[in-house]
Design a protein around this motif. Structure first.
Motif, PDB file in Angstrom:
ATOM      1  N   ARG A 128       0.865  -1.183   0.000  1.00 36.53           N
ATOM      2  CA  ARG A 128       0.000   0.000   0.000  1.00 36.53           C
ATOM      3  C   ARG A 128       0.897   1.226   0.000  1.00 36.53           C
ATOM      4  NH1 ARG A 128      -0.868  -2.596   4.565  1.00 36.53           N
ATOM      5  NH2 ARG A 128      -3.068  -2.980   4.150  1.00 36.53           N
TER       6      ARG A 128
ATOM      7  N   SER B  19      -6.093  -4.375   7.557  1.00 39.56           N
ATOM      8  CA  SER B  19      -5.117  -3.761   8.469  1.00 39.56           C
ATOM      9  C   SER B  19      -4.623  -2.446   7.890  1.00 39.56           C
ATOM     10  CB  SER B  19      -3.939  -4.702   8.694  1.00 39.56           C
ATOM     11  OG  SER B  19      -2.899  -4.053   9.401  1.00 39.56           O
ATOM     12  N   THR B  20      -4.368  -1.474   8.759  1.00 37.62           N
ATOM     13  CA  THR B  20      -3.844  -0.181   8.319  1.00 37.62           C
ATOM     14  C   THR B  20      -2.339  -0.067   8.531  1.00 37.62           C
ATOM     15  OG1 THR B  20      -4.288   0.801  10.495  1.00 37.62           O
ATOM     16  CG2 THR B  20      -6.031   0.968   8.829  1.00 37.62           C
ATOM     17  N   THR B  21      -1.706  -1.076   9.108  1.00 39.76           N
ATOM     18  CA  THR B  21      -0.272  -0.984   9.385  1.00 39.76           C
ATOM     19  C   THR B  21       0.579  -1.616   8.300  1.00 39.76           C
ATOM     20  OG1 THR B  21      -0.506  -2.945  10.801  1.00 39.76           O
ATOM     21  CG2 THR B  21      -0.457  -0.806  11.888  1.00 39.76           C
TER      22      THR B  21
ATOM     23  N   ASP C 174       2.864   6.024   9.673  1.00 42.43           N
ATOM     24  CA  ASP C 174       1.641   6.778   9.934  1.00 42.43           C
ATOM     25  C   ASP C 174       1.834   7.849  11.018  1.00 42.43           C
ATOM     26  OD1 ASP C 174      -1.001   7.425   9.441  1.00 42.43           O
ATOM     27  OD2 ASP C 174      -1.801   5.990  10.901  1.00 42.43           O
TER      28      ASP C 174
END
Length: 340
Positions: free
Chosen positions: A91, A224-226, A285
């Motif tokens: 990503r 997941s955002t990590t 992030d």
């Protein structure tokens, strides 16, 4: 909103001259002893870092990984090829290769860890760890706003060597037990000492194992955002902090971490007990996760997370989590003081 953090550190990158100076003062290996073919390129890169370079203007939002200075990028890419690097998260932009200065520090730490004697542990014993520090919690106010406050993360833990007995945890909030995993059980997220003994001591093979787990749970399509890279770095840090692993496995974990994209070196950091050290870190992030090492012994002191941007958790420069390891040992019973 929480009060200003006295350990605030809004600038994520040290001056290049500081970095080279600190590395040269650390004990351990010379560049010629580093176990990869890029060692000569690494030496050239570190020497180039001793010359100050203009700082880039600050941006409202930083990327998920700290990028190397343009003059070092070619060297870093060559080093990543020599190391057989992993990535990316699947990503956004591809993270920078691991920084050569961080690779050098982690290799020295690995050598120091490998030289420690392996403890002789019985299955019915407990691995003891004592930590001190704080974390940050978010609570919703009566008006609907989110408010950040510190929580005491000081703790003592007695973890069953083989997972056949309940583990004991004492914190500021009280004492609790964690059910036994079962003899011979254990996972990367909930390890026992016997499980750690079973892990490969080859860094590449070990990192493949860790990435198989993080890609499954944090890769594309997982929600997941990590992402796998950050989770691999966090997973290794958790393993190293939670329990003292066998020397060969500890060394492999540090060398595996040296292959994760985006890992950087920090020459001056303080842990949750106020001890000064050096660190490797990774940015994701708007937060920088740091592993802090003693400058003399190169043992792991602890880890912390620093905000690089204002958020609900605090202001840029605030240390939102800082946990220091202040005691390790082996006990015959849960709750018992470790053997001297």
């Amino acid at each position: 909103m929480n009060a200003a953090d006295p350990t605030a550190d809004p600038d994520p990158r040290p001056e290049p001259s500081e970095r080279g100076d600190v590395l040269h003062r650390l004990p351990g290996l010379s560049d010629a002893d580093l176990p990869f073919s890029g060692r000569h390129r690494l030496k050239e890169h570190l020497m180039s870092e001793a010359e100050p370079t203009p700082r880039r203007p600050s941006r409202t939002r930083r990327p998920a990984a700290v990028l190397l200075a343009a003059g070092a990028a070619t060297c870093a890419v060559a080093l990543a090829v020599a190391l057989g690097g992993h990535g990316s998260d699947g990503r956004g932009p591809v993270a920078a290769p691991p920084e050569p200065a961080a690779v050098r520090l982690l290799d020295r730490v690995a050598v120091a860890a490998r030289a420690l004697p392996a403890p002789a542990l019985r299955d019915d014993q407990f691995v003891y760890t004592r930590t001190t520090g704080h974390s940050t919690a978010l609570t919703e106010t009566a008006g609907g706003a989110m408010e950040a406050s510190r929580t005491d993360e000081s703790a003592e833990r007695w973890l069953s060597v083989d997972g056949s007995a309940d583990s004991l945890v004492r914190t500021a909030r009280g004492t609790s037990t964690e059910p036994a995993y079962g003899k011979g059980a254990g996972t990367l997220g909930s390890p026992t000492y016997r499980f750690l003994e079973s892990l490969p001591t080859d860094p590449g093979e070990l990192l493949d194992l860790i990435y198989a787990d993080t890609r499954r749970n944090h890769g594309p399509g997982s929600g997941s955002t990590t992402g796998p890279d950050q989770e691999a770095f966090v997973a290794i840090g958790d393993l190293l902090r939670t329990m003292e692993a066998p020397p060969g496995v500890s060394a492999a974990l540090y060398r595996a971490a040296a292959r994760i994209p985006g890992v950087v070196f920090l020459p001056e950091v303080r842990d949750g007990a106020g001890r000064a050290g050096v660190a490797v870190a990774r940015v994701h992030d708007g937060e920088r996760t740091e592993w802090i090492f003693d400058k003399d012994s190169l043992t792991l002191l602890g880890e912390r997370t620093v905000l690089l941007e204002d958020s609900a958790w605090g202001k840029a420069g605030d240390t939102v989590t800082s946990v220091a390891v202040i005691g390790r040992g082996v006990a015959d019973r849960a709750g018992q003081a470790p053997r001297p």
